[in-house]
Design an enzyme around this catalytic site. Structure first.
Site, mmCIF file in Angstrom:
data_model
loop_
_atom_site.group_PDB
_atom_site.id
_atom_site.type_symbol
_atom_site.label_atom_id
_atom_site.label_comp_id
_atom_site.label_asym_id
_atom_site.label_seq_id
_atom_site.Cartn_x
_atom_site.Cartn_y
_atom_site.Cartn_z
ATOM 1 N N ASP A 1 -0.585 3.574 8.016
ATOM 2 C CA ASP A 1 -1.393 2.460 7.432
ATOM 3 C C ASP A 1 -0.417 2.023 6.186
ATOM 4 O O ASP A 1 -0.194 2.985 5.099
ATOM 5 C CB ASP A 1 -2.584 3.137 6.956
ATOM 6 N N ASP B 1 -1.547 9.349 8.653
ATOM 7 C CA ASP B 1 -2.990 10.023 8.485
ATOM 8 C C ASP B 1 -3.012 11.153 9.947
ATOM 9 O O ASP B 1 -3.462 10.867 11.039
ATOM 10 C CB ASP B 1 -4.013 9.104 8.949
ATOM 11 N N ASP C 1 -1.026 7.125 13.076
ATOM 12 C CA ASP C 1 -1.289 6.079 12.521
ATOM 13 C C ASP C 1 -0.618 5.690 11.213
ATOM 14 O O ASP C 1 -0.782 6.874 10.348
ATOM 15 C CB ASP C 1 -2.904 6.111 12.142
#
Ligand SMILES: [Zn+2]
Length: 318
Positions: free
Chosen positions: A97, A269, A95
């Site tokens: 972001d 993450d 992930d």
């Protein structure tokens, strides 16, 4: 680029008029009945869990009737997804972001994204995928634009059985998130580690370097002024030569290396990757926080955010 929250009416319009089962990627479509689905129905968090759909039509009926704020599906496949029991295997997911990138070149306020940091997140996703494909030989690598960043989702059988510990090692490797144990060797740094250090160092400003323990302002300024020289040393793996910078003793050098490595690990993450029961935003669904479509991206280089703008936002802008 306009990013704002969608109204309940806009959510309804999106699911009634625009959502299409063809936008659900094959890797989910073919395993739909063994995944857990989760929903945030009202914007208060993904509290509606343990949902199972036997067909994509059932999923569509749910989305059209409830018009959720957010929709998610598990990375894991289960014998009994509605009980989250009988874990079979799980995708490996990264992930990235844009709002959480540890260093970025834009001046977005904390928690926000703009086209610039979204583009930086896209580059990070691409770099990760190159290592996953090139070094680890993975082939079934999918990209998803998630609204505020990108997901890299890997469906190769060889990684789907991995446990959390092994996944953590993949993250460390791909991000350059640990100092290789052979760091005392002059040429002992892996290519991926050097590339990650180079990328992170290139984004730093003087103020960032001042967060390194023992770093004096004069040294930080010199390192940034002569960034190209420092980057060339990093690129060649000749990190010890950085100590040629006046005032960079072995202790500060070690602190600098630890600092850069820690930043490296923040480009994704890691908690998402090691959690083999995670739910991830469903490609084809609406990210109501930013009014963008979460969607599979076939060609990362050519992907334009325009493609992810839902009709209701397009019309409102006209
Ligand atoms: Zn930004």
């Amino acid at each position: 680029m306009m990013m704002r929250e969608a109204t309940p009416e806009e959510r309804r319009r999106f699911y009634q008029e625009e959502w299409n089962k063809r936008d659900v990627p094959d890797f989910i479509l073919h395993t739909i009945s063994v995944r857990e689905f989760g929903f945030d129905l009202d914007g208060r968090g993904p509290n509606n869990r343990y949902n199972q759909f036997l067909t994509v039509e059932q999923l569509g009926d749910f989305l059209r009737s409830r018009a959720p704020y957010s929709a998610y599906a598990s990375v894991a496949l289960y014998e009994r997804p509605s009980a989250r029991e009988g874990w079979l295997k799980a995708e490996l997911a990264l992930d990235i972001d844009a709002k959480d990138l540890p260093v970025k070149s834009c001046s977005c306020p904390q928690g926000s994204v703009c086209e610039r940091c979204l583009d930086e997140a896209r580059q990070v996703a691409k770099q990760f995928a190159e290592v996953l494909a090139g070094d680890l030989g993975l082939r079934n690598i999918n990209f998803v634009y998630s609204g505020r960043g990108f997901h890299v989702r890997i469906n190769d059988e060889s990684v789907m059985a991995l446990g959390g510990n092994e996944r953590a090692q993949v993250v460390d490797y791909v991000t350059g998130g640990v100092i290789p144990s052979d760091f005392t060797m002059a040429l002992g740094y892996s290519k991926v580690f050097r590339e990650r250090l180079e990328r992170t160092f290139s984004l730093l400003k003087v103020d960032d370097l001042l967060r390194v323990r023992g770093m004096k302002r004069s040294l930080a300024q010199r390192l940034i002024q002569e960034k190209e020289r420092a980057l060339a040393m990093i690129r060649k793996g000749r990190l010890h030569e950085l100590s040629g910078f006046e005032g960079l003793g072995p202790k500060t050098f070690r602190n600098l290396l630890e600092f850069l490595t820690k930043l490296n690990s923040g480009f994704t993450d890691g908690k998402v990757t090691i959690d083999t029961k995670r739910i991830l935003r469903l490609p084809s669904s609406l990210h109501s926080g930013v009014s963008m479509k979460c969607m599979v991206v076939r060609d990362l280089d050519r992907f334009s955010l325009e493609e992810a703008v839902p009709k209701f936002l397009r019309e409102a802008a006209e």
